[in-house]
Design an enzyme around this catalytic site. Structure first.
Site, PDB file in Angstrom:
ATOM      1  N   ASP A  77       0.842  -1.195   0.000  1.00 26.07           N
ATOM      2  CA  ASP A  77       0.000   0.000   0.000  1.00 26.07           C
ATOM      3  C   ASP A  77       0.874   1.240   0.000  1.00 26.07           C
ATOM      4  O   ASP A  77       1.966   1.249   0.575  1.00 26.07           O
ATOM      5  CB  ASP A  77      -0.982  -0.006   1.176  1.00 26.07           C
ATOM      6  N   GLU A 102      -7.324   4.712  12.751  1.00 28.30           N
ATOM      7  CA  GLU A 102      -6.180   4.424  13.608  1.00 28.30           C
ATOM      8  C   GLU A 102      -6.132   5.275  14.866  1.00 28.30           C
ATOM      9  O   GLU A 102      -5.486   4.898  15.842  1.00 28.30           O
ATOM     10  CB  GLU A 102      -4.880   4.659  12.821  1.00 28.30           C
TER      11      GLU A 102
END
Length: 288
Positions: free
Chosen positions: A93, A184
């Protein structure tokens, strides 16, 4: 007087002290040494393929921004995980932090493991667009990688505005992976319950637009502590970089197992991911 003086001298003469070894101290030393030996032996055995690979092929490895020892450990674990999942699809990613990528070089990890898919950051928050998204998105398609787009969620910004930002930027096509919500951080100005309401709104709006259930990306502990109970129906992309873990869980769709990989064509370090299945199974997860 001479005799008395002699006796006095003898009285104060000290003999050298002979220290006796302490059997208990020796026993503790041997025990600690034995435990340390077992720990090292276990580590070598558990990551034996990685150690052999490093010793055989990695002595001249570019250390990038890591120390030589950290680079060595990272390479050992990366190879070990990939070796144990050589029947599964491997991907990476990226975002604007990787700068401009030479996509024509991004075919393998060390010429041994094929890269099949990539997740690309598209947006963040209510108005941020990744500077490299358009370029990366088109280049990944030309490179014939299975591609997916993700949104970095900012807990203290309006969730609907964030969903609209993602929808405005990302045009998913047949063969693309479902959209990803990257969560996150914990909120600074709202409760956890309020955060969950916002996440649910983002997921519902995005699902309604693309007609596919989004994937949730998060760290394992974050997901377990805050999201698992309410969001277990969503596919999971879990981040866990623990050196001692080298298998993904059955309920993980993707596992991001390192942030310290090196891929030809990309400057610096990159995240690597394992899909819980082979490339054909991954294609079945894509938009049809």
């Amino acid at each position: 007087m001479g005799s008395k003086g002699l006796m006095t001298s003898k009285k104060y003469i000290k003999k050298p002290t002979v220290r006796k070894s302490n059997p208990k101290s020796k026993w503790i030393f041997y025990l600690i040494s034995f435990v340390l030996f077992l720990f090292i032996a276990f580590g070598v055995y558990k990551f034996r393929d990685g150690f052999l690979y490093y010793l055989g092929f990695k002595t001249d490895k570019n250390v990038a921004t890591l120390s030589k020892e950290d680079r060595k450990l990272a390479d050992i674990r990366i190879y070990e995980v990939l070796h144990k999942h050589d029947d599964k699809a491997i991907g990476f990613d990226v975002s604007e932090y990787q700068s401009k990528i030479d996509w024509e070089q991004t075919y393998h990890i060390d010429e041994a493991f094929e890269l099949s898919f990539v997740f690309i950051r598209a947006t963040a928050g209510k108005n941020k667009k990744d500077k490299q998204f358009n370029r990366n998105w088109e280049a990944a398609k030309e490179r014939q990688l299975i591609r997916g787009a993700y949104h970095y969620y900012r807990p203290n910004e309006n969730s609907i505005a964030q969903a609209e930002n993602f929808i405005k930027i990302v045009k998913l096509e047949k063969g693309d992976l479902p959209p990803v919500l990257d969560i996150e951080k914990l909120p600074k100005s709202q409760s956890i319950d309020s955060l969950k309401v916002g996440l649910r709104r983002w997921l519902k709006k995005v699902e309604k637009h693309y007609k596919v259930k989004p994937i949730i990306y998060s760290g394992e502990s974050y997901y377990t502590d805050f999201l698992k109970k309410e969001f277990k129906e969503y596919p999971l992309w879990i981040a866990n970089y623990n050196f001692w873990r080298n298998h993904l869980e059955n309920d993980w769709l993707f596992w991001q197992f390192t942030e310290k990989a090196q891929i030809e064509g990309i400057e610096g370090m990159v995240d690597l991911n394992v899909f819980n299945g082979d490339k054909n199974k991954l294609l079945l997860k894509c938009i049809r």
